[in-house]
Design an enzyme around this catalytic site. Structure first.
Site, short mmCIF file in Angstrom:
data_model
loop_
_atom_site.label_atom_id
_atom_site.label_comp_id
_atom_site.label_asym_id
_atom_site.label_seq_id
_atom_site.Cartn_x
_atom_site.Cartn_y
_atom_site.Cartn_z
N ASP A 200 0.86 -1.19 0.00
CA ASP A 200 0.00 0.00 0.00
C ASP A 200 0.89 1.24 0.00
O ASP A 200 2.12 1.13 -0.03
CB ASP A 200 -0.98 -0.02 1.18
CG ASP A 200 -2.32 0.59 0.80
OD1 ASP A 200 -2.33 1.74 0.32
OD2 ASP A 200 -3.35 -0.08 0.96
N HIS A 272 -2.79 2.98 -4.82
CA HIS A 272 -2.19 2.59 -3.53
C HIS A 272 -0.77 2.07 -3.73
O HIS A 272 -0.38 1.05 -3.14
CB HIS A 272 -3.07 1.56 -2.81
CG HIS A 272 -4.34 2.15 -2.27
ND1 HIS A 272 -4.35 3.11 -1.27
CD2 HIS A 272 -5.65 1.93 -2.58
CE1 HIS A 272 -5.61 3.44 -0.99
NE2 HIS A 272 -6.42 2.76 -1.78
N GLU A 335 -9.66 2.59 -5.61
CA GLU A 335 -9.24 3.94 -5.28
C GLU A 335 -7.99 4.40 -6.05
O GLU A 335 -7.00 4.79 -5.45
CB GLU A 335 -8.99 4.05 -3.76
CG GLU A 335 -10.24 3.75 -2.95
CD GLU A 335 -10.02 3.80 -1.44
OE1 GLU A 335 -10.93 4.29 -0.75
OE2 GLU A 335 -8.97 3.35 -0.95
N TYR A 426 -16.92 -4.13 7.61
CA TYR A 426 -15.66 -3.41 7.75
C TYR A 426 -15.34 -3.34 9.25
O TYR A 426 -15.84 -2.47 9.97
CB TYR A 426 -15.73 -2.03 7.08
CG TYR A 426 -15.10 -2.07 5.70
CD1 TYR A 426 -15.36 -3.14 4.85
CD2 TYR A 426 -14.23 -1.08 5.25
CE1 TYR A 426 -14.77 -3.22 3.60
CE2 TYR A 426 -13.64 -1.14 4.00
CZ TYR A 426 -13.91 -2.22 3.18
OH TYR A 426 -13.32 -2.29 1.93
N TRP A 476 -8.66 -2.89 8.07
CA TRP A 476 -7.67 -1.89 7.66
C TRP A 476 -7.06 -1.30 8.92
O TRP A 476 -7.76 -1.12 9.93
CB TRP A 476 -8.33 -0.79 6.82
CG TRP A 476 -9.03 -1.33 5.61
CD1 TRP A 476 -10.36 -1.51 5.44
CD2 TRP A 476 -8.41 -1.78 4.39
NE1 TRP A 476 -10.63 -2.05 4.20
CE2 TRP A 476 -9.45 -2.21 3.54
CE3 TRP A 476 -7.09 -1.85 3.94
CZ2 TRP A 476 -9.20 -2.73 2.26
CZ3 TRP A 476 -6.84 -2.36 2.68
CH2 TRP A 476 -7.89 -2.77 1.85
N THR A 477 -5.77 -0.96 8.87
CA THR A 477 -5.09 -0.68 10.14
C THR A 477 -4.53 0.74 10.29
O THR A 477 -3.61 0.96 11.06
CB THR A 477 -3.96 -1.71 10.37
OG1 THR A 477 -3.05 -1.65 9.27
CG2 THR A 477 -4.50 -3.12 10.50
N GLU A 478 -5.10 1.72 9.57
CA GLU A 478 -4.65 3.10 9.77
C GLU A 478 -4.67 3.48 11.25
O GLU A 478 -3.76 4.12 11.76
CB GLU A 478 -5.55 4.09 9.02
CG GLU A 478 -5.39 4.08 7.51
CD GLU A 478 -6.40 3.16 6.83
OE1 GLU A 478 -6.85 2.17 7.46
OE2 GLU A 478 -6.74 3.41 5.66
C1 ACM Z 1 -11.07 -0.49 0.21
O1 ACM Z 1 -11.61 -0.45 1.33
N1 ACM Z 1 -10.45 0.58 -0.28
C2 ACM Z 1 -11.09 -1.69 -0.58
#
Ligand code: ACM
Ligand code: ZN
Length: 540
Positions: A200, A272, A335, A426, A476-478
């Site tokens: 990413d 990304h 994205e 999510y 997702w780990t932001e």
């Molecule tokens: C995504 O959550 N951008 C796949």
């Protein structure tokens, strides 16, 4: 009235006592069919596990429980290839069991018998046994309890073939040991896919021998954004990074295989890609220079669809394909802003030459090119639902994340789909009151909301619904700095996702699930797994 209340209290007390004596049964995911018959089987030092056939895969299917019994109870259970008539767990492969992941488990007072079509089915029967044994089975020290299993008959098989969770190790690096634990938790809940998000903007996390700068440069960022993006951004001034060597990857793949889990690696393209472009800026439209991102979000510099880029990506994918046996290779696709392509002489010339009407069609051209390569290696691509824009590649499977619309559209076009809608699964979104929860990316998906998800959209015909392979939760780990927080966000919602993927739709019942899941918490405690306890105080 008083008498009635007293009677009710006495009745419920006696039920409670009876169920205690009977041993509580709290299975997640709930089996397709279960009938409790009364009495119990007790494992002791003379109990044997009989494997027929006695193969390495069959041994893998039983090895976790054998290890736990030794650790928690000092029981050394031998595996044998004979057929004992009593005090044994007799495991047989039987081609008459229809689902390759299904099993039949029969617990009688003197014998446990298990039948499955494959060792994977035997493995799931053992995951069930593990949850049927006293919770002390999960404790890392000797417990003085009777290792009893309630007598019952179970016939079980998953509703969907694809049941998984994703883990993003780019925004925050997690170690190999962390990934092992993530896999343990998947297997415990009978999930069979681990989607490993490896590249990413903020970090490239997999060693690629041909391109050492991907990890020398791309695996490290100078700093990370504090909090959410805002006008007055602040960074932590702490370098962050790490990567998995190919040796690490081999160990993780082998570990997953022992748990009957397939790993789907993700290499993001065309967007990304900032970490890759920081290492090899010549693969961009502008030529750079770039630095590995220290912000969260979507960034304009993406791979330029030129020959050097395709050669690079094909080399990378070749190494990835050699490491991962998965049928699917995830190529990202989400994205990807098109501004650089709009202003790139090469991109514009290519669009003219290929008669592409817009940059979405250029992305479609990009993905089709990559698909051809992946197919030439005998594998298939899977991508986020943006790969629908500008036209789907012929054999692509779509992972629907922006709600279910992309999945519905892909299934209507006859493509396979994995449902992962941000509206339900999510698991980086808040799961309880944001005022009292650790900072998260946003959203609000309490356990009940995730549990309410139904992967087969009524908008599809039964024929089209066959393209829905299953579902996946995305982590997702932001805003997840370490693995402990990853576990906290992933469970118990991961358990809800597991039950949606495994159990028959008719058996779904949130109140019942919640009670079973709360009962599992002391097992999670025994394993040292972190999880969110918000449902203990959830209002009905
Ligand atoms: C995504 O959550 N951008 C796949
Ligand atoms: Zn370009």
């Amino acid at each position: 009235m008083k008498k009635f209340i007293l009677f009710s209290i006495l009745l419920s007390m006696s039920i409670a006592t009876f169920s205690q004596a009977k041993q509580e049964i709290n299975l997640v995911p709930i089996p397709a069919k279960i009938q409790v018959t009364g009495g119990q089987f007790t494992l002791d030092a003379n109990t044997k596990i009989a494997l027929s056939p006695d193969t390495p895969e069959m041994r893998q299917a039983v090895e976790t429980l054998v290890r736990l019994l030794r650790r928690a109870g000092d029981l050394r259970i031998e595996t044998v290839d004979s057929q004992p008539a009593s005090n044994a767990i007799v495991c047989k492969l039987n081609s008459a069991v229809s689902n390759p992941e299904g099993y039949k488990l029969s617990v009688r007072k003197n014998l446990i018998s298990i039948e499955a079509k494959t060792p994977q089915g035997i493995f799931y029967a053992f995951q069930t046994l593990r949850q049927l044994l006293p919770f002390q089975i999960e404790r890392p020290y000797l417990s003085n309890v009777a290792w009893t299993v309630p007598c019952l008959e179970i016939e079980d098989a998953p509703r969907f073939g694809y049941r998984g969770l994703m883990l993003d190790v780019c925004r925050h690096f997690m170690t190999k040991e962390d990934v092992f634990r993530y896999i343990d938790m998947l297997a415990y809940h009978k999930m069979n896919r681990f989607h490993w998000h490896l590249t990413d903007d903020q970090g490239w996390r997999i060693e690629i021998k041909k391109y050492p700068k991907l990890t020398q440069i791309g695996a490290y960022r100078s700093s990370s954004l504090i909090g959410r993006p805002s006008r007055n951004k602040q960074w932590d001034n702490t370098p962050h990074g790490g990567f998995f060597t190919q040796e690490d990857v081999k160990q993780v793949v082998a570990y997953a295989a022992r748990n009957f889990i397939t790993i789907i690696p993700e290499i993001e393209m065309p967007g990304h890609a900032t970490a890759a472009l920081a290492a090899y800026p010549e693969l961009s439209c502008s030529g750079g220079p770039f630095e590995v991102e220290r912000n969260w979000g979507v960034f304009p510099d993406i791979f330029c669809p030129k020959e050097t880029t395709f050669n690079f990506l094909q080399d990378v994918l070749s190494e990835v394909i050699d490491l991962f046996p998965s049928e699917y290779i995830h190529i990202g696709g989400d994205e990807a802003p098109k501004t650089r392509w709009q202003n790139c002489a090469h991109c514009q010339a290519l669009m003219k030459q290929e008669n592409l009407k817009n940059e979405h069609e250029l992305q479609s051209y990009f993905i089709k090119h990559i698909e051809k390569f992946v197919e030439s290696k005998g594998r298939h691509i899977i991508g986020w639902d943006e790969i629908l824009e500008g036209g789907l590649a012929p054999n692509a499977t779509v992972m629907s994340w922006r709600g279910e619309a992309g999945g519905i559209e892909a299934a209507k076009q006859g493509h396979d789909v994995v449902m992962a809608p941000n509206s339900y699964v999510y698991i980086d979104y808040y799961q309880a009151n944001p005022k009292t929860e650790p900072l998260a990316i946003g959203g609000f998906l309490p356990l009940w909301k995730t549990y309410s998800y139904e992967p087969l959209p009524p908008a599809l015909t039964p024929e089209q619904q066959k393209h829905i392979l299953g579902l996946q939760g995305n982590l997702w780990t932001e805003y997840i700095p370490d693995f402990k927080q990853a576990q906290y966000m992933a469970y118990p919602r991961g358990a809800a996702i597991a039950e949606i993927g495994w159990s028959p739709a008719a058996k779904k019942n949130y109140a019942d699930f919640k009670q079973r899941e709360i009962a599992l918490f002391k097992r999670y405690d025994g394993m040292g797994w972190n999880y969110c306890k918000a449902i203990l105080t959830e209002e009905e």
